[in-house]
Each structure stands twice: as structure tokens, then as C-alpha cells.
Design an enzyme around this catalytic site. Structure first.
Site, short mmCIF file in Angstrom:
data_model
loop_
_atom_site.label_atom_id
_atom_site.label_comp_id
_atom_site.label_asym_id
_atom_site.label_seq_id
_atom_site.Cartn_x
_atom_site.Cartn_y
_atom_site.Cartn_z
CB ILE A 1 -8.98 -8.43 2.14
CG1 ILE A 1 -10.37 -7.60 2.31
CG2 ILE A 1 -8.92 -8.75 0.57
CD1 ILE A 1 -9.95 -6.30 1.75
CG ASP B 1 -15.75 -5.09 10.10
OD1 ASP B 1 -16.68 -5.22 9.29
OD2 ASP B 1 -14.80 -4.22 9.79
CG HIS C 1 -13.45 -8.41 6.11
ND1 HIS C 1 -12.30 -8.00 5.72
CD2 HIS C 1 -14.01 -7.25 6.35
CE1 HIS C 1 -12.53 -6.77 5.70
NE2 HIS C 1 -13.47 -6.34 6.33
N GLY D 1 -8.46 -4.29 7.90
CA GLY D 1 -7.37 -3.55 7.97
C GLY D 1 -7.24 -3.21 9.49
#
Length: 282
Positions: free
Chosen positions: A205, A185, A190, A208
């Protein structure tokens, strides 16, 4: 309109071959924070090829990047309006350390929530011996509702009753998102502070799905005796973000054949991170 539900649902499923081996498994586990302490026998089953077991949430990254879930016919959306709302995995048998399989993906459902649409992107993976897993990603698309479609089922669960049977804390390393993204990803949200600010965050961040994997590892390690083969299914709703360097507080409630969990960010007054989280097990 950007989402043509009838066209998306009628589209032929798309298939692609995916492969993985021990290096992909080890990298994924390290991205979840496995390997601390490095010589702990309980951690070596995630990091040492001669003892390797596959955490079932690896299904969310196996073959990552080989199939574009949001490129289905009938779907044309602004990626800035897209949020990962929830994730479910059903395991048909344990995932092998080395594998070659066919992943078949389709839009399984399109729900109209008024101000938003929810797409259910389903991937079914099978190898020469038969089905391995089925994965459903619930994708929330802001501004794409109101087309008169089915609102879909409610996925909210009643809050667990009583005090948790176990509460653990799991630290998120400062570099964890940088390591986890190597599993496929590559969203700059990120890693790139400037991109994160454009998205409304003061810093990058955590993925998830990294929190998702960390939570499953905590449940397997503390409730299932470290036996990944006992996991039959795993579902969650993404309720908030995690920043690298924070600490996850994972609360668990045991019932027959399942573990309920909630996950919060300790440093932000237990801000919700994962909700409606259930691990089904043998």
C-alpha cells in the site's frame, strides 16, 4: 501493562539535531508525484534547486529515522497493532530549503478509547532563528485501551456543505511508494508483497503520509496560487488505504482562511482515504 500513560506523559522530552538540504526536498517532492510535466514552471518550483520552494508537509519526513516516536518510556506496543490515525502540522514560518534544527519530541497525550489507545506524539522543531513547526501524529494502538484514562476530544468534523468548489484527480504511479520510502519510511508494507500479505493486504500500500503530501500539493497548486508560504496549518484523519496505480479524487471546499478537503480512491467506488482534512492559510 504495555502502555503506562502516567509514565509516558511524565517522561522528559527527547531532543536531536536534524538537517536537510535541497536534495532531501527534491526527493520528497518527487515522491509525491511532482515534476509532471517536467518542464512546467509550476512543477519546477518543486524540482529545480534554483527555484525550489518547500511544501510544508515535508515536516513529516525531515529528520526521519533520527527519533523513535514509539520508544518513549511507558510505551511498549506491538507494531502490528499500530495504525497512523491522523496528522497535524502547525507552521510557524516557511521551511527553508537548507536547514539545521533541533527536534524535541514527547508523548503529548494518551487517550483511552476502550478497545484501543490513542497516543499523540508531538515534535517541536526550531532552528537558530526560532520555532519552525509543531507536528502531532495521532497513533491508534489496537487492544491497548481500557485503562481508565481520558477518552480525549472528538476530532470528527461535520461533512462539508454543498458541492465542492473544485474537484481534481491525481494519479498514483505504480512505483510511487518505492520512491517515497527513500525519504525515510522504510516499512516493508509499502514495498514487499509478502510482508503486505502478512499484514492483510493483497499487495503493498501507499504511505498515508504520501497521500497527505499529495493532497496538500493539490490544494497549494489550485487554491493558494502555488504559494507554499501561505500555509499555516494542515490536519487530516487517515480513513483508508491507497494502492499504487490508483487515482486520488480530491474534493475541495473554500471558506475564509481555510480549505476543507476529502480524498477518495476513484477505482474503488470512491473509497474514503483522507477525511476531516483542513488546510489553514493566510
Amino acid at each position: 501493562m504495555p502502555i503506562d500513560a502516567a509514565k509516558a506523559l511524565a517522561a522528559e522530552p527527547r531532543s536531536a539535531e536534524i538537517t536537510w538540504d535541497h536534495k532531501d526536498i527534491q526527493l520528497y517532492h518527487l515522491g509525491l508525484g511532482a515534476g509532471l510535466p517536467a518542464t512546467d514552471p509550476d512543477e519546477l518550483r518543486y524540482t529545480l534547486e534554483s527555484k525550489l520552494h518547500v511544501l510544508p508537509s515535508f515536516a513529516t519526513v525531515a529528520g526521519m529515522g533520527m527519533m523513535g516516536g514509539l520508544s518513549a518510556p511507558g510505551i511498549e506496543v506491538n507494531l502490528a497493532a499500530v495504525l497512523h490515525g491522523g496528522q497535524t502540522i502547525e507552521l510557524h514560518r516557511p521551511i527553508p530549503v537548507k536547514g539545521k534544527a533541533v527536534a524535541t519530541s514527547k508523548v503529548a497525550a494518551v487517550y483511552d478509547k476502550g478497545k484501543a489507545a490513542i497516543l499523540v506524539l508531538r515534535s517541536e522543531v526550531a532552528d537558530a532563528e526560532g520555532p519552525l513547526w509543531t507536528s502531532d501524529a495521532q497513533i491508534f494502538v489496537r487492544g491497548e485501551g481500557g485503562f481508565g484514562g481520558d477518552r480525549g476530544p472528538s476530532t470528527r468534523l461535520p461533512a462539508p456543505e454543498g458541492d465542492p468548489d473544485l474537484e481534481v484527480e491525481r494519479p498514483v504511479r505504480e512505483d510511487q511508494a518505492l520512491l517515497y520510502r527513500l525519504s525515510g519510511d522504510w516499512n516493508p508494507l509499502h514495498a514487499d508483497p509478502e510482508f503486505a500479505k502478512l499484514a492483510g493486504f493483497d499487495r503493498p500500500i501507499l504511505h498515508g503520509l504520501c497521500t497527505y503530501g499529495m493532497t496538500l500539493k493539490a490544494v497549494v497548486d489550485t487554491q493558494l496560487g502555488g504559494d507554499v508560504s501561505r500555509v499555516r496549518g494542515y490536519s487530516t484523519r487517515f480513513a483508508g488505504v491507497v494502492f499504487p496505480g490508483e487515482t486520488l479524487r480530491i474534493r475541495m471546499w473554500r471558506t475564509e482562511g481555510r480549505v476543507r478537503a476529502t480524498v477518495t480512491a476513484v477505482e474503488r467506488d470512491d473509497a474514503p482515504v483522507l477525511a476531516d482534512t483542513v488546510v489553514e492559510h493566510a
